[in-house]
Design an enzyme around this catalytic site. Sequence first.
Site, mmCIF file in Angstrom:
data_model
loop_
_atom_site.group_PDB
_atom_site.id
_atom_site.type_symbol
_atom_site.label_atom_id
_atom_site.label_comp_id
_atom_site.label_asym_id
_atom_site.label_seq_id
_atom_site.Cartn_x
_atom_site.Cartn_y
_atom_site.Cartn_z
ATOM 1 N N GLU A 1 0.932 -1.177 -0.194
ATOM 2 C CA GLU A 1 0.040 -0.087 -0.091
ATOM 3 C C GLU A 1 0.900 1.193 0.032
ATOM 4 O O GLU A 1 1.439 1.511 1.032
ATOM 5 C CB GLU A 1 -0.994 -0.175 1.125
ATOM 6 C CG GLU A 1 -1.517 1.240 1.804
ATOM 7 C CD GLU A 1 -2.050 2.088 0.670
ATOM 8 O OE1 GLU A 1 -3.082 1.513 -0.066
ATOM 9 O OE2 GLU A 1 -1.810 3.212 0.582
ATOM 10 N N LEU A 2 1.079 1.915 -1.054
ATOM 11 C CA LEU A 2 2.347 2.761 -1.174
ATOM 12 C C LEU A 2 1.829 4.264 -1.495
ATOM 13 O O LEU A 2 0.740 4.421 -1.147
ATOM 14 C CB LEU A 2 3.226 2.325 -2.502
ATOM 15 C CG LEU A 2 3.807 0.826 -2.325
ATOM 16 C CD1 LEU A 2 4.295 0.384 -3.680
ATOM 17 C CD2 LEU A 2 4.337 0.550 -1.208
HETATM 18 N N1 LIG Z 1 1.071 5.540 1.175
HETATM 19 C C1 LIG Z 1 1.112 5.628 2.221
HETATM 20 O O1 LIG Z 1 0.210 5.316 3.115
HETATM 21 C C2 LIG Z 1 2.187 6.275 2.740
HETATM 22 C C3 LIG Z 1 3.135 7.000 2.159
HETATM 23 N N2 LIG Z 1 4.164 7.480 2.545
HETATM 24 C C4 LIG Z 1 5.151 8.494 1.690
HETATM 25 O O2 LIG Z 1 6.365 8.171 2.067
HETATM 26 C C5 LIG Z 1 6.907 9.417 2.551
HETATM 27 C C6 LIG Z 1 8.037 9.169 3.402
HETATM 28 O O3 LIG Z 1 7.433 8.841 4.677
HETATM 29 P P1 LIG Z 1 7.803 7.808 5.447
HETATM 30 O O4 LIG Z 1 7.105 7.552 6.766
HETATM 31 O O5 LIG Z 1 9.148 8.060 5.927
HETATM 32 O O6 LIG Z 1 7.611 6.631 4.766
HETATM 33 P P2 LIG Z 1 8.471 5.526 4.543
HETATM 34 O O7 LIG Z 1 8.333 4.565 3.386
HETATM 35 O O8 LIG Z 1 10.226 6.023 4.354
HETATM 36 O O9 LIG Z 1 8.581 4.498 5.805
HETATM 37 C C7 LIG Z 1 7.477 3.807 5.784
HETATM 38 C C8 LIG Z 1 7.642 2.618 6.701
HETATM 39 O O10 LIG Z 1 8.916 1.670 6.176
HETATM 40 C C9 LIG Z 1 9.814 1.765 7.123
HETATM 41 N N3 LIG Z 1 11.360 1.823 6.185
HETATM 42 C C10 LIG Z 1 11.901 2.937 5.639
HETATM 43 N N4 LIG Z 1 12.921 2.200 4.997
HETATM 44 C C11 LIG Z 1 12.911 0.897 5.108
HETATM 45 C C12 LIG Z 1 13.629 -0.117 4.550
HETATM 46 N N5 LIG Z 1 14.693 0.146 3.754
HETATM 47 N N6 LIG Z 1 13.443 -1.343 4.742
HETATM 48 C C13 LIG Z 1 12.351 -1.540 5.644
HETATM 49 N N7 LIG Z 1 11.555 -0.675 6.078
HETATM 50 C C14 LIG Z 1 11.892 0.620 5.870
HETATM 51 C C15 LIG Z 1 9.853 3.087 8.161
HETATM 52 O O11 LIG Z 1 10.497 2.796 9.264
HETATM 53 P P3 LIG Z 1 11.197 3.981 10.106
HETATM 54 O O12 LIG Z 1 10.052 5.138 9.824
HETATM 55 O O13 LIG Z 1 11.418 3.477 11.489
HETATM 56 O O14 LIG Z 1 12.085 4.584 9.373
HETATM 57 C C16 LIG Z 1 8.538 3.031 8.227
HETATM 58 O O15 LIG Z 1 8.122 2.141 9.306
HETATM 59 C C17 LIG Z 1 5.820 10.399 2.745
HETATM 60 O O16 LIG Z 1 6.265 11.710 2.680
HETATM 61 C C18 LIG Z 1 4.852 9.971 1.933
HETATM 62 O O17 LIG Z 1 5.288 10.528 0.474
HETATM 63 C C19 LIG Z 1 4.444 7.571 3.930
HETATM 64 C C20 LIG Z 1 3.672 7.027 4.722
HETATM 65 C C21 LIG Z 1 2.334 6.337 4.258
HETATM 66 O O1 LIG Z 2 -1.826 5.256 4.459
HETATM 67 C C1 LIG Z 2 -2.809 6.015 4.387
HETATM 68 O O2 LIG Z 2 -2.698 7.273 4.303
HETATM 69 C C2 LIG Z 2 -4.037 5.476 4.797
HETATM 70 O O3 LIG Z 2 -4.331 4.304 4.215
HETATM 71 C C3 LIG Z 2 -5.284 6.371 4.266
HETATM 72 S S1 LIG Z 2 -6.703 5.910 5.149
HETATM 73 O O4 LIG Z 2 -6.845 4.400 4.758
HETATM 74 O O5 LIG Z 2 -6.704 6.133 6.435
HETATM 75 O O6 LIG Z 2 -7.837 6.686 4.305
#
Ligand SMILES: NC(=O)C1=CN([C@@H]2O[C@H](COP(=O)(O)OP(=O)(O)OC[C@H]3O[C@@H](n4cnc5c(N)ncnc54)[C@H](OP(=O)(O)O)[C@@H]3O)[C@@H](O)[C@H]2O)C=CC1
Ligand SMILES: O=C(O)[C@H](O)CS(=O)(=O)O
Length: 491
Positions: A264-265
């Site tokens: 879920e990216l």
């Molecule tokens: N699609 C979504 O729901 C989300 C998208 N994002 C996007 O990602 C950007 C950065 O946010 P961020 O929270 O840093 O998201 P990341 O993708 O960097 O981190 C998400 C999770 O992955 C972990 N992680 C990071 N690098 C690795 C690795 N090489 N191997 C295994 N696990 C890893 C992080 O650990 P730790 O934080 O402990 O380093 C965290 O638990 C945001 O600005 C946004 O654009 C972010 C969150 C959710």
């Molecule tokens: O990762 C997220 O931002 C969440 O999936 C959004 S939601 O599911 O809470 O709408």
Amino acid sequence: MLDQITNLAGLLKDPSLLETRAYVNGTWTDGDKGTFDVRNPARGDVIAEVADLSRAQVAQAIDAAYAAQKDWAQWTGKERAKVLRKWFDLMMENQEDLGTILTAEQGKPLAEAKGEIAYGASFIEFFGEEAKRIYGETIPGHQRDKRLMVMKQPIGVAASITPWNFPNAMITRKAGPALAAGCAFVARPAKETPLSAIVLAVLAERAGIPAGVFNVVPSSSSSEIGKEFCENGKVRKLTFTGSTEVGRILLKQAADQVMKCSMELGGNAPFIVFDDADLDAAVEGAIACKFRNNGQTCVCANRLYVQSGVYDAFAEKLAAAVKKLKVGDGLKDGTDLGPLINPEALEKVREHVADAEAKGAKVLLGSEDPGLGGGFCAPLIVTGATQEMKFATEETFGPLAPLFRFDTVDEVIELANDTIFGLASYFYAKDLSRVYKVAEALEYGIVGVNTGIISTELAPFGGVKQSGLGREGSHHGIEDYLEMKYVCLSI
Ligand SMILES: NC(=O)C1=CN([C@@H]2O[C@H](COP(=O)(O)OP(=O)(O)OC[C@H]3O[C@@H](n4cnc5c(N)ncnc54)[C@H](OP(=O)(O)O)[C@@H]3O)[C@@H](O)[C@H]2O)C=CC1
Ligand SMILES: O=C(O)[C@H](O)CS(=O)(=O)O
């Protein structure tokens, strides 16, 4: 100045919910690497020191999950449903405290945090019910002496890596179907927000979920733990929510074991306002969609496309609504927008605004600093946005609403689809023919029509293109934790 959180446990009705150790095989465990700090994003003050597990300790958690899963899979669906319902009940009974813990470590307003607890718990409730409905099938044989059957069986040990933006719901959206299917689960939460994950284990223990079935392994190192999940032969499923960049890394690592992955990216959601839209409804939807969690969600509107005939009216109405949003401490009543998660997140917002201005955009609202210091950011509206600006291709992940102008339906569909992402999209219109055609043409896993909030446990949540693999929620969501076995019986 905002109050610092000097005693988080003292804010709770049940202070015993504030646990800082790991939960492995039913045992509360210290970290071999000591502890790491968890900070309140509003002021940066340390609110807890959490067990920092080593890769070897995570391997031990996987061993425990592997052993426990064999017996857990023997429980009937009805038996699993009962204990999952108890887990749900405990989450809701402690909603206030879980919300306070979540706001303290993530920053979102308490009302939103409590909403997330209810949203997260709904996945446990829903999939607990689904545990009783994991059906196989019989198929008429291809020969007279053949009887064909299909069994659905749990994949085995599932490992999760989750982000800081929804530190409760992103875990339960995975653990719910996994445990309902008969899998065991090892959760590695984001280092910014481990407390919300750990308290889920406190309640899992109280609910009677057997030791080893649900494990939480906080750690300051993400890449090391990710490698253990991908390289350990006892893990058969990796489920991740986070950036596309990290998703790519994990998929490459998991490929060596041909591991089943749910991803879920990232997203870059278009929010389209047509000239026949109800503008007041569109403004209300834009506020909800753009500024929920301070814009830190993967389904937030990242680009707002407004048809020329209503552009100025919409911009004026939106500005009036945004001006009413209150920026402040998430634990204080009346706060609409808390702090961003960290200084880097604030810098990204500022970078996107500066880039846009350099390319001709105008800041309509929010240039002023809210004067709170820390991770606080005034909500911003930018007009004159174009596809050449960074927010057209990058997730801002903050309270910035760029307004793009368009003239025709075909033009805006092309603009909206011009991205590597394909998670959520939204549009406001009334003409039925236009609604159906646009919903069909948008290349996204989710389309919100005349609404800015689409999240529910009842629907399949997920993206296309580089926004992910698989779906979470709905009856589809449990399939990602099941294997299908075909039995050909000769009689
Ligand atoms: N699609 C979504 O729901 C989300 C998208 N994002 C996007 O990602 C950007 C950065 O946010 P961020 O929270 O840093 O998201 P990341 O993708 O960097 O981190 C998400 C999770 O992955 C972990 N992680 C990071 N690098 C690795 C690795 N090489 N191997 C295994 N696990 C890893 C992080 O650990 P730790 O934080 O402990 O380093 C965290 O638990 C945001 O600005 C946004 O654009 C972010 C969150 C959710
Ligand atoms: O990762 C997220 O931002 C969440 O999936 C959004 S939601 O599911 O809470 O709408």
